[in-house]
Motif scaffolding. Structure first.
Motif, PDB file in Angstrom:
ATOM      1  N   VAL A  81       0.858  -1.190   0.000  1.00 27.83           N
ATOM      2  CA  VAL A  81       0.000   0.000   0.000  1.00 27.83           C
ATOM      3  C   VAL A  81       0.895   1.242   0.000  1.00 27.83           C
ATOM      4  O   VAL A  81       1.882   1.292   0.740  1.00 27.83           O
ATOM      5  CB  VAL A  81      -0.935   0.014   1.228  1.00 27.83           C
ATOM      6  CG1 VAL A  81      -1.703   1.314   1.320  1.00 27.83           C
ATOM      7  CG2 VAL A  81      -1.904  -1.159   1.174  1.00 27.83           C
ATOM      8  N   TYR A  82       0.530   2.211  -0.821  1.00 28.76           N
ATOM      9  CA  TYR A  82       1.341   3.421  -0.969  1.00 28.76           C
ATOM     10  C   TYR A  82       0.504   4.660  -0.645  1.00 28.76           C
ATOM     11  O   TYR A  82      -0.714   4.661  -0.845  1.00 28.76           O
ATOM     12  CB  TYR A  82       1.869   3.551  -2.397  1.00 28.76           C
ATOM     13  CG  TYR A  82       2.728   2.401  -2.852  1.00 28.76           C
ATOM     14  CD1 TYR A  82       4.114   2.492  -2.798  1.00 28.76           C
ATOM     15  CD2 TYR A  82       2.161   1.222  -3.341  1.00 28.76           C
ATOM     16  CE1 TYR A  82       4.922   1.438  -3.218  1.00 28.76           C
ATOM     17  CE2 TYR A  82       2.958   0.167  -3.759  1.00 28.76           C
ATOM     18  CZ  TYR A  82       4.340   0.284  -3.696  1.00 28.76           C
ATOM     19  OH  TYR A  82       5.127  -0.760  -4.100  1.00 28.76           O
ATOM     20  N   PRO A  83       1.136   5.740  -0.193  1.00 38.20           N
ATOM     21  CA  PRO A  83       0.383   6.985   0.029  1.00 38.20           C
ATOM     22  C   PRO A  83      -0.059   7.585  -1.300  1.00 38.20           C
ATOM     23  O   PRO A  83       0.689   7.543  -2.281  1.00 38.20           O
ATOM     24  CB  PRO A  83       1.401   7.894   0.743  1.00 38.20           C
ATOM     25  CG  PRO A  83       2.737   7.370   0.314  1.00 38.20           C
ATOM     26  CD  PRO A  83       2.566   5.883   0.180  1.00 38.20           C
ATOM     27  N   ALA A  84      -1.274   8.105  -1.357  1.00 35.82           N
ATOM     28  CA  ALA A  84      -1.762   8.760  -2.566  1.00 35.82           C
ATOM     29  C   ALA A  84      -0.943  10.025  -2.808  1.00 35.82           C
ATOM     30  O   ALA A  84      -0.584  10.747  -1.864  1.00 35.82           O
ATOM     31  CB  ALA A  84      -3.249   9.097  -2.427  1.00 35.82           C
ATOM     32  N   LEU A  85      -0.627  10.302  -4.074  1.00 37.17           N
ATOM     33  CA  LEU A  85       0.236  11.421  -4.428  1.00 37.17           C
ATOM     34  C   LEU A  85      -0.547  12.562  -5.065  1.00 37.17           C
ATOM     35  O   LEU A  85      -1.546  12.336  -5.752  1.00 37.17           O
ATOM     36  CB  LEU A  85       1.333  10.963  -5.397  1.00 37.17           C
ATOM     37  CG  LEU A  85       2.224   9.803  -4.944  1.00 37.17           C
ATOM     38  CD1 LEU A  85       3.222   9.456  -6.043  1.00 37.17           C
ATOM     39  CD2 LEU A  85       2.952  10.139  -3.651  1.00 37.17           C
TER      40      LEU A  85
END
Length: 247
Positions: free
Chosen positions: A122-126
């Motif tokens: 899971v990645y932070p939204a950019l």
């Protein structure tokens, strides 16, 4: 996935062939699940590597499920005495759809079960500015961790998209073919039944596949609060996180 329409054309035409016996039904269901395993393996999230034993086990379970549904429904339809002869023909033509929809969704869960058990990245939204920095190599985005809830959502949506794709392809051509076979033109040209069937399948597939794939975004964004507590307050833009759903 770009080869799906052509490969599925051959497989679907085989499964929808009228009057298939037990051997033919089993053969085409095995072929269909072999194609599905390849597609699901190639288009998975890839956060979790799959062992050969897992792939083989998933393949065998999916094949068993599809064959069981297909043979069970084929045996059930002739026993439905309340149906008219025409209704029995239609029901018989829809048996492959039930088998394909059931096994197609099951195949996704089996092939990507490790994602649900272990979680996916899971990645932070950019923001747009951050995306441009990533594209130019000025910024690197690292995963926040692995989420089982995100994996369940990703695999569930992918399984549903398989059902959405199979529904028009496996339902419309056989029903239209039943109608067309009653026309004088096709009655006088029985050799045209197969080309007409292939044309119906091909046309339906061209429109069904893009719509099914577009039903859910491949790069899925959800609120960090909807995932495990470890991701709360760690979202990026608007408190959202992103993950690759796969296709």
């Amino acid at each position: 996935m770009s080869s799906f329409v052509l490969t599925n054309l051959v497989v679907t035409a085989g499964m929808l062939t009228p009057g298939l016996g037990t051997a033919g039904t089993l053969g085409w269901q095995v072929t269909n699940q072999s194609v599905n395993v390849g597609i699901n393996f190639s288009n998975a999230n890839k956060s979790i590597p799959l062992s050969t034993s897992t792939i083989v086990q998933s393949y065998l379970l999916a094949v068993s499920a599809s064959c069981g549904v297909a043979l069970g429904l084929n045996a059930l339809v002739p026993r439905l005495k309340s149906l008219s002869p025409n209704a029995k023909v239609i029901a018989g033509r829809l048996v492959p759809f039930a088998a394909v929809a059931t096994a197609g969704a099951l195949n996704v869960f089996l092939m990507r079960g490790e994602e649900i058990r272990q979680g996916i990245d899971v990645y932070p939204a950019l923001s747009e500015a951050e995306r441009r920095r990533v594209d130019t190599g000025d910024m690197e985005v690292k995963p926040l961790g692995k989420s089982k809830k995100a994996a369940t959502l990703a695999v569930g949506e992918t399984a549903l998209s398989r059902v959405l794709n199979a529904t028009p392809i496996m339902v419309l051509p056989p029903l239209l073919l039943v109608k067309l076979q009653k026309t004088e033109w096709l009655k006088q040209r029985p050799r045209m039944v197969t080309p007409v069937n292939l044309g119906l399948i091909f046309t339906t597939s061209i429109f069904a596949l893009p719509l099914a794939l577009a039903a859910f975004p491949q790069r899925q964004a959800v609120s960090a609060q909807s995932l495990e507590p470890e991701f709360h307050q760690r979202g990026g833009k608007d408190g959202m996180v992103e993950f690759n759903r796969g296709i």
